[in-house]
Structures are given as C-alpha cells and as structure tokens.
Write a protein that holds these residues in place. Sequence first.
Motif, PDB file in Angstrom:
ATOM      1  N   ASP A 123       3.442  10.521  -6.585  1.00 43.20           N
ATOM      2  CA  ASP A 123       4.328  11.349  -7.408  1.00 43.20           C
ATOM      3  C   ASP A 123       5.786  10.908  -7.304  1.00 43.20           C
ATOM      4  O   ASP A 123       6.540  11.016  -8.272  1.00 43.20           O
ATOM      5  CB  ASP A 123       4.217  12.818  -7.004  1.00 43.20           C
ATOM      6  N   ALA A 124       6.200  10.426  -6.155  1.00 41.61           N
ATOM      7  CA  ALA A 124       7.590  10.040  -5.938  1.00 41.61           C
ATOM      8  C   ALA A 124       7.935   8.685  -6.534  1.00 41.61           C
ATOM      9  O   ALA A 124       9.101   8.328  -6.638  1.00 41.61           O
ATOM     10  CB  ALA A 124       7.893  10.033  -4.446  1.00 41.61           C
ATOM     11  N   ILE A 125       6.922   7.906  -6.938  1.00 43.40           N
ATOM     12  CA  ILE A 125       7.138   6.530  -7.399  1.00 43.40           C
ATOM     13  C   ILE A 125       6.616   6.365  -8.825  1.00 43.40           C
ATOM     14  O   ILE A 125       5.459   6.675  -9.109  1.00 43.40           O
ATOM     15  CB  ILE A 125       6.416   5.536  -6.466  1.00 43.40           C
ATOM     16  N   ARG A 126       7.478   5.855  -9.698  1.00 41.91           N
ATOM     17  CA  ARG A 126       7.027   5.539 -11.062  1.00 41.91           C
ATOM     18  C   ARG A 126       6.222   4.247 -11.068  1.00 41.91           C
ATOM     19  O   ARG A 126       5.160   4.177 -11.668  1.00 41.91           O
ATOM     20  CB  ARG A 126       8.220   5.407 -12.004  1.00 41.91           C
ATOM     21  N   GLU A 127       6.786   3.220 -10.431  1.00 43.38           N
ATOM     22  CA  GLU A 127       6.080   1.941 -10.342  1.00 43.38           C
ATOM     23  C   GLU A 127       6.683   1.093  -9.227  1.00 43.38           C
ATOM     24  O   GLU A 127       7.813   1.311  -8.803  1.00 43.38           O
ATOM     25  CB  GLU A 127       6.112   1.172 -11.664  1.00 43.38           C
ATOM     26  N   ILE A 128       5.883   0.126  -8.797  1.00 44.37           N
ATOM     27  CA  ILE A 128       6.340  -0.884  -7.845  1.00 44.37           C
ATOM     28  C   ILE A 128       6.035  -2.232  -8.476  1.00 44.37           C
ATOM     29  O   ILE A 128       4.915  -2.475  -8.928  1.00 44.37           O
ATOM     30  CB  ILE A 128       5.629  -0.765  -6.483  1.00 44.37           C
ATOM     31  N   GLU A 148      11.113  -2.102  10.250  1.00 45.15           N
ATOM     32  CA  GLU A 148      10.438  -3.391  10.411  1.00 45.15           C
ATOM     33  C   GLU A 148       9.202  -3.199  11.262  1.00 45.15           C
ATOM     34  O   GLU A 148       9.210  -2.469  12.244  1.00 45.15           O
ATOM     35  CB  GLU A 148      11.407  -4.359  11.080  1.00 45.15           C
ATOM     36  N   ARG A 149       8.124  -3.870  10.912  1.00 50.72           N
ATOM     37  CA  ARG A 149       6.869  -3.853  11.664  1.00 50.72           C
ATOM     38  C   ARG A 149       6.473  -5.291  11.990  1.00 50.72           C
ATOM     39  O   ARG A 149       7.031  -6.238  11.448  1.00 50.72           O
ATOM     40  CB  ARG A 149       5.746  -3.188  10.852  1.00 50.72           C
ATOM     41  N   ASP A 150       5.466  -5.445  12.839  1.00 53.84           N
ATOM     42  CA  ASP A 150       4.993  -6.781  13.220  1.00 53.84           C
ATOM     43  C   ASP A 150       4.493  -7.572  12.026  1.00 53.84           C
ATOM     44  O   ASP A 150       4.612  -8.793  11.991  1.00 53.84           O
ATOM     45  CB  ASP A 150       3.872  -6.691  14.252  1.00 53.84           C
ATOM     46  N   GLN A 151       3.905  -6.886  11.036  1.00 56.14           N
ATOM     47  CA  GLN A 151       3.305  -7.562   9.905  1.00 56.14           C
ATOM     48  C   GLN A 151       4.049  -7.333   8.586  1.00 56.14           C
ATOM     49  O   GLN A 151       3.533  -7.639   7.533  1.00 56.14           O
ATOM     50  CB  GLN A 151       1.842  -7.115   9.748  1.00 56.14           C
ATOM     51  N   GLY A 152       5.254  -6.742   8.644  1.00 56.35           N
ATOM     52  CA  GLY A 152       6.002  -6.493   7.423  1.00 56.35           C
ATOM     53  C   GLY A 152       6.981  -5.355   7.611  1.00 56.35           C
ATOM     54  O   GLY A 152       7.643  -5.264   8.641  1.00 56.35           O
ATOM     55  N   ILE A 153       7.056  -4.459   6.613  1.00 52.35           N
ATOM     56  CA  ILE A 153       7.952  -3.318   6.685  1.00 52.35           C
ATOM     57  C   ILE A 153       7.233  -2.062   6.190  1.00 52.35           C
ATOM     58  O   ILE A 153       6.219  -2.144   5.496  1.00 52.35           O
ATOM     59  CB  ILE A 153       9.248  -3.495   5.863  1.00 52.35           C
ATOM     60  N   VAL A 154       7.805  -0.898   6.545  1.00 48.22           N
ATOM     61  CA  VAL A 154       7.336   0.380   6.024  1.00 48.22           C
ATOM     62  C   VAL A 154       8.550   1.113   5.453  1.00 48.22           C
ATOM     63  O   VAL A 154       9.547   1.304   6.162  1.00 48.22           O
ATOM     64  CB  VAL A 154       6.655   1.244   7.108  1.00 48.22           C
ATOM     65  N   ILE A 155       8.461   1.462   4.177  1.00 51.64           N
ATOM     66  CA  ILE A 155       9.512   2.213   3.493  1.00 51.64           C
ATOM     67  C   ILE A 155       9.048   3.667   3.459  1.00 51.64           C
ATOM     68  O   ILE A 155       7.941   3.951   2.990  1.00 51.64           O
ATOM     69  CB  ILE A 155       9.734   1.706   2.068  1.00 51.64           C
ATOM     70  N   THR A 156       9.890   4.570   3.939  1.00 53.53           N
ATOM     71  CA  THR A 156       9.563   5.993   3.889  1.00 53.53           C
ATOM     72  C   THR A 156      10.504   6.656   2.891  1.00 53.53           C
ATOM     73  O   THR A 156      11.726   6.529   2.986  1.00 53.53           O
ATOM     74  CB  THR A 156       9.722   6.646   5.279  1.00 53.53           C
ATOM     75  N   ASP A 174       6.315  13.306   2.575  1.00 53.02           N
ATOM     76  CA  ASP A 174       6.888  11.958   2.481  1.00 53.02           C
ATOM     77  C   ASP A 174       5.906  11.023   1.779  1.00 53.02           C
ATOM     78  O   ASP A 174       4.696  11.246   1.780  1.00 53.02           O
ATOM     79  CB  ASP A 174       7.183  11.387   3.863  1.00 53.02           C
ATOM     80  N   THR A 175       6.458   9.971   1.221  1.00 54.33           N
ATOM     81  CA  THR A 175       5.658   8.887   0.660  1.00 54.33           C
ATOM     82  C   THR A 175       6.019   7.626   1.412  1.00 54.33           C
ATOM     83  O   THR A 175       7.200   7.337   1.612  1.00 54.33           O
ATOM     84  CB  THR A 175       5.946   8.706  -0.849  1.00 54.33           C
ATOM     85  N   THR A 176       5.016   6.867   1.842  1.00 49.97           N
ATOM     86  CA  THR A 176       5.278   5.612   2.552  1.00 49.97           C
ATOM     87  C   THR A 176       4.748   4.439   1.739  1.00 49.97           C
ATOM     88  O   THR A 176       3.680   4.519   1.120  1.00 49.97           O
ATOM     89  CB  THR A 176       4.652   5.588   3.960  1.00 49.97           C
ATOM     90  N   VAL A 177       5.520   3.366   1.754  1.00 43.59           N
ATOM     91  CA  VAL A 177       5.145   2.111   1.105  1.00 43.59           C
ATOM     92  C   VAL A 177       5.081   1.070   2.209  1.00 43.59           C
ATOM     93  O   VAL A 177       6.096   0.761   2.844  1.00 43.59           O
ATOM     94  CB  VAL A 177       6.176   1.704   0.030  1.00 43.59           C
ATOM     95  N   THR A 178       3.899   0.555   2.469  1.00 41.32           N
ATOM     96  CA  THR A 178       3.700  -0.453   3.508  1.00 41.32           C
ATOM     97  C   THR A 178       3.606  -1.818   2.844  1.00 41.32           C
ATOM     98  O   THR A 178       2.770  -2.034   1.971  1.00 41.32           O
ATOM     99  CB  THR A 178       2.414  -0.161   4.309  1.00 41.32           C
ATOM    100  N   VAL A 179       4.479  -2.733   3.261  1.00 42.16           N
ATOM    101  CA  VAL A 179       4.546  -4.070   2.676  1.00 42.16           C
ATOM    102  C   VAL A 179       4.108  -5.070   3.727  1.00 42.16           C
ATOM    103  O   VAL A 179       4.682  -5.132   4.814  1.00 42.16           O
ATOM    104  CB  VAL A 179       5.983  -4.397   2.198  1.00 42.16           C
ATOM    105  N   ALA A 221       0.853  -1.194   0.000  1.00 44.01           N
ATOM    106  CA  ALA A 221       0.000   0.000   0.000  1.00 44.01           C
ATOM    107  C   ALA A 221       0.886   1.239   0.000  1.00 44.01           C
ATOM    108  O   ALA A 221       1.925   1.270   0.666  1.00 44.01           O
ATOM    109  CB  ALA A 221      -0.915   0.005   1.221  1.00 44.01           C
ATOM    110  N   VAL A 222       0.468   2.265  -0.744  1.00 41.57           N
ATOM    111  CA  VAL A 222       1.228   3.500  -0.856  1.00 41.57           C
ATOM    112  C   VAL A 222       0.379   4.648  -0.341  1.00 41.57           C
ATOM    113  O   VAL A 222      -0.817   4.738  -0.643  1.00 41.57           O
ATOM    114  CB  VAL A 222       1.628   3.763  -2.324  1.00 41.57           C
TER     115      VAL A 222
END
Length: 131
Positions: free
Chosen positions: A90-95, A121-129, A46-51, A39-40
Amino acid sequence: MTNRREISIPKALAGLAVVMLISVAGAGAETPMRLTDVAVSSGNGDTTVTVNTGAAPKFHATLIDPHRLVVDFDDVEYQWRKTPLVGAADAIREIRGSQFRKNVARLVVQLARPMGYSVQERDQGIVITLG
C-alpha cells in the motif's frame, strides 16, 4: 638435418614478464556486485524493501521529492527485472531500477504518499524501512 631455433635470454625474460603482468592484472580484477532481487513485506505499520546485492554495498539514498526515494549503488551491476514492480504494498506505487551509469545501479521506490524512511546495510545488501 635438424633445425634448431634459439631464443635469447633477454627475449625469454621479456616474454615471462609479460605473462606475469597479465596474470597479476587478472587476479586483481574483482567481479562487481549484482543487484539481483528486491522483496517487499509489510507488518506492524511499516513496509520493508529488501535489496539483494550479494554483499554489503556502497550506496547513496536520496528522497528526490516527497514521493520518490532514489538509491544509487556504487560498483554494482543491475540484474533485476526490466519492468517496474507495481502494487507490491500500500505504501509503494512501484519499484523500478536500471543500470544508471557504468558500475552504478539505481533503484527508485515510488511512494504512494510522503513518509519517512531509513536504510540499513546488511551482509547481502540493504533494507529500506518505510513508515
């Protein structure tokens, strides 16, 4: 007249040992984590990508060039989309992602421009900022 089959004690013990070994081996096998969702979101510059991997994964993040962030997840099966997620922010072309190797899922975040990043690192994955 009845037929009686006798099983020797050593054969019975050997059979029991095989059954016990199979059950112990099956109990020790863990189900690998699964990369199931990305999820973005954007806000505060900032832009966050939650995996989501279902648990805290072992991972390695590397900026391959100024525009490509590669994250490899150890002991994770890739079960997210097969086509790239385009224009999520805007900060991401593609994932995009794939099963890079057996038990290694790879996620590639193609950046629109060079920028800094952090990974938590999170309990259910990661968060990229990004930002």
